[in-house]
Design a protein around this motif. Structure first.
Motif: not given
Length: 704
Positions: A112-113, A171-173, A135-144
């Motif tokens: 996200v950030a 996101e959720d998908n 690098a690991f881009v995390n939190k891809l279950d959010r709008q990013v």
């Protein structure tokens, strides 16, 4: 857990990131998938258990990592030693000392950030110790905006990135990711994402994935002749050739492979573990240097070999339930329970009473440990940063970088009866944490503790109450001000003293010049001494005494009583007496000469400026910026993303006390901030006048 020891299949890695990027959550999933734990608990989970690696009660209550925690896991045929480090800048030494002993790292970025202020600090630390990273881009279950993060890595951190995966769904998908090397889609399912279905790349993603894959091949071609040749001939390299090329780029620190997923939603962690195994170095592939104490600290290369003499670094201390627990990285040789080891700092010989592998706060006893391993010992009294050998060699590992403290508090126990425990606590913490300092102010007779920020000191005050049963009162925070000069000033001072018998005589002539470190200078240096004396006007043996005198005078300025920085002292001329001159006479003369010149050199007070990054929902942007302006802050940038605004600014530390409470109330508890030391800057005239008045008043009271 049985550990196979084959150096080619050992990885020592750290997981580092900005605060709240999901490091501890990611580590929890790694422990689960490697069979180290049998249930997943979240950092702020509803079950109240908390993540395994946040073993300290304070960590579970606050939902942050305070101390780095070590564990080891077995993934396929590879042993992975992992250190989960804090994200908060106040605990930066935990990251520093972890990276000092690790061979590779996973840089976790919040999808996200993206790249945040602490990501930049962590990246700088990795570069300082030459640690290759993925690098690991995390939190891809959010709008990013997933693939934008790789671009941010290139723009903000100047990494040469290569996308290794493309996420399937957002996101959720979010269902998984396409591996760009094999062009296979990994779908994660099951309650904890433990089921992986590997299928062909979805048709609707083929075009996009092929575009990214051709970029991957182009970047890999720079690091491997075979791939480079095939790329020029427009032939298709094999999967193994691509992996080997990317590994070369990663190990040389000229390429950062980027993976993606969501640790919280159990997507992408197993592929990341495969990447750690494939792309990060084993202990033999990392260059570690020690200093040979017998050969005037000549550099020696450590070879990761069990048969060589033991060299191990104590990089972290903890006061456990059973006494001091010391974490060691073994660079060469073996450690066996019951054997003797020698501390290179105080030359003491100690026996290894107990040797363990750590799993957060649990431990597993072992009989011996090998070169390249990370273990812990009980009952070894030493300080953080000490090197131990088997006694046949005298080698010290190079020390780690310890930043200066920026904030101080005056503390005292609420109950006088607890004074003994109160004096024990800071000494213990100081041994554990090199950024925590404690000293007694002779003038005010107060105990002063210093650290990296308000939260840092808050945590130690809280720990005094919990671990030592001492409730503490804290006084007004003291800011680490400095003094400097704004102009060149001459000095010409003669020191004469006749007290019967031999007297004292010394004369120094020269000038004081404003100075800042240039190329080739030590960046942390605050002073330079230039000896221009010719013709024996001052004998050579007295020159070091003059240098020492100048340095002594810099410890406390006459403007506000703060240490002086940014000064070059030129010694051009002088005189001596055959009988009355001595080292002491020249030292005293230098102190007086320094003060004489300092008064004329336009002394100025400097205050520490902090780099501040505030993140809050967009509707509070006005409040956040208004607060920063009120605190004399200079805003350098704002960024809006997904309903959140991130404001970066430089703010004087003296204006930042109580900011966390003010920010919470201005943003309904939704604002977060991180702060780290940036630089020293001249104080505004009105603030300097106040500081001068305060210092003069204090001196007048002392003189009474």
């Amino acid at each position: 857990m049985a550990k196979t020891w084959d150096l080619d299949n050992v990885r020592n890695i750290g997981i580092s990131a900005h605060i709240d990027s999901g490091k501890t959550t990611l580590t929890e999933r790694i422990l689960f998938y490697t069979g180290r734990i049998h249930a997943i608990h979240d950092v702020r989970g509803k079950d109240g258990v908390g993540a395994k690696m946040d073993s300290m009660e304070l960590e579970r209550e606050r939902g942050i990592t305070i101390q780095s925690a070590a564990t080891n896991v077995q993934w396929k045929n590879t042993t992975i030693n992992i250190i989960d480090t804090p994200g908060h800048v106040d605990f930066t030494i935990e990251v520093e000392r972890a990276l000092r002993v690790l061979d590779g790292a996973v840089l976790v970025l919040c999808g996200v950030a993206g790249v945040q202020s602490q990501s930049i600090t962590v990246d700088r630390q990795m570069k300082r110790y030459n640690v290759p990273r993925i690098a690991f881009v995390n939190k891809l279950d959010r709008q990013v905006p997933t693939l934008c993060v790789a671009k941010m890595l290139e723009e903000k951190l100047h990494h040469n990135t290569v996308m290794m995966q493309v996420p399937i769904g957002i996101e959720d998908n979010l269902q998984g990711a396409v591996d760009l090397i094999t062009m296979k889609a990994w779908y994660y399912s099951g309650e904890n994402g433990e089921q992986i279905d590997i299928k062909d790349c979805p048709d609707d993603m083929k075009e996009e994935c092929l575009k990214w894959r051709s970029e991957l091949i182009a970047k890999a071609a720079d690091f491997d002749d075979v791939v480079g040749e095939k790329f020029l001939m427009e032939e298709e390299p094999t999967e193994d050739e691509l992996r080997a090329a990317i590994r070369k780029g990663c190990l040389s620190m000229n390429l950062t492979p980027v993976f993606c997923g969501s640790a919280y939603k159990n997507k992408g962690v197993q592929a990341l573990l495969d990447a750690v195994q494939t792309y990060l170095p084993n202990p033999k592939e990392v260059r570690n240097e020690g200093l040979d104490l017998k050969k005037n600290e000549e550099k020696v290369i450590m070879r990761t070999d069990d048969d060589l003499p033991l060299v191990a670094l104590a990089f972290k201390l903890e006061e456990g339930r059973y006494g001091q627990l010391t974490y060691f990285r073994i660079y060469q040789g073996k450690m066996k329970k019951g054997e003797f080891i020698h501390n290179m700092t105080d030359k003491k010989k100690v026996k290894i009473p107990r040797l363990v592998y750590m799993h957060s706060d649990d431990m597993e006893d072992i009989e011996e440990a090998h070169a390249g391993d990370i273990v812990a010992l009980f009952g070894v009294d030493c300080a953080s940063g000490d090197t131990f050998t088997d006694g046949s060699v005298e080698i010290a590992m190079t020390s780690m970088f310890v930043p200066d403290a920026v904030i101080s508090l005056a503390v005292e126990p609420k109950e006088k009866a607890k004074a003994a425990n109160f004096s024990k606590a800071p000494q213990k913490f100081r041994k554990e944490d090199p950024t925590f300092r404690v000293h007694r102010d002779e003038e005010s007779n107060e105990t002063i503790i210093s650290g990296m920020g308000e939260l840092h000191l808050e945590v130690y005050i809280e720990r005094m109450a919990r671990e030592f049963g001492v409730e503490v009162k804290s006084g007004a925070p003291q800011v680490a001000y400095r003094e400097t000069i704004g102009a060149t000033a001459p000095y010409d001072y003669t020191h004469k003293k006749q007290t019967g018998g031999s007297g004292q005589f010394a004369k120094t002539v020269g000038k004081m010049i404003p100075w800042s470190p240039g190329e080739g200078d030590d960046e942390s240096a605050v002073y330079k001494f230039q000896n221009n004396v010719v013709g024996g006007r001052i004998p050579k043996e007295y020159i070091p005494a003059v240098d020492k005198g100048f340095q002594e005078a810099m410890a406390k300025g006459t403007l506000i009583g703060a240490p002086i920085v940014g000064v070059q002292m030129d010694l051009d001329d002088g005189a001596y007496h055959d009988v009355d001159s001595s080292e002491m006479a020249f030292r005293i003369c230098a102190i007086a000469a320094f003060r004489q010149a300092y008064e004329k050199a336009q002394p100025t007070a400097l205050e520490p400026l902090m780099k501040l990054e505030v993140s809050a929902p967009e509707e509070f942007q006005g409040n956040v910026m208004g607060q920063i302006n009120q605190r004399r802050g200079i805003i350098s940038g704002t960024q809006t993303q997904e309903g959140f605004v991130t404001v970066t600014a430089e703010v004087p530390l003296s204006e930042m006390f109580g900011y966390s409470g003010d920010l919470r109330s201005a943003t309904q508890g939704k604002g977060e901030f991180s702060m780290e030391f940036s630089r020293y800057n001249p104080c505004p005239r009105n603030i300097q006048d106040e500081l001068v008045k305060e210092y003069q008043k204090k001196r007048a009271e002392e003189a009474k």
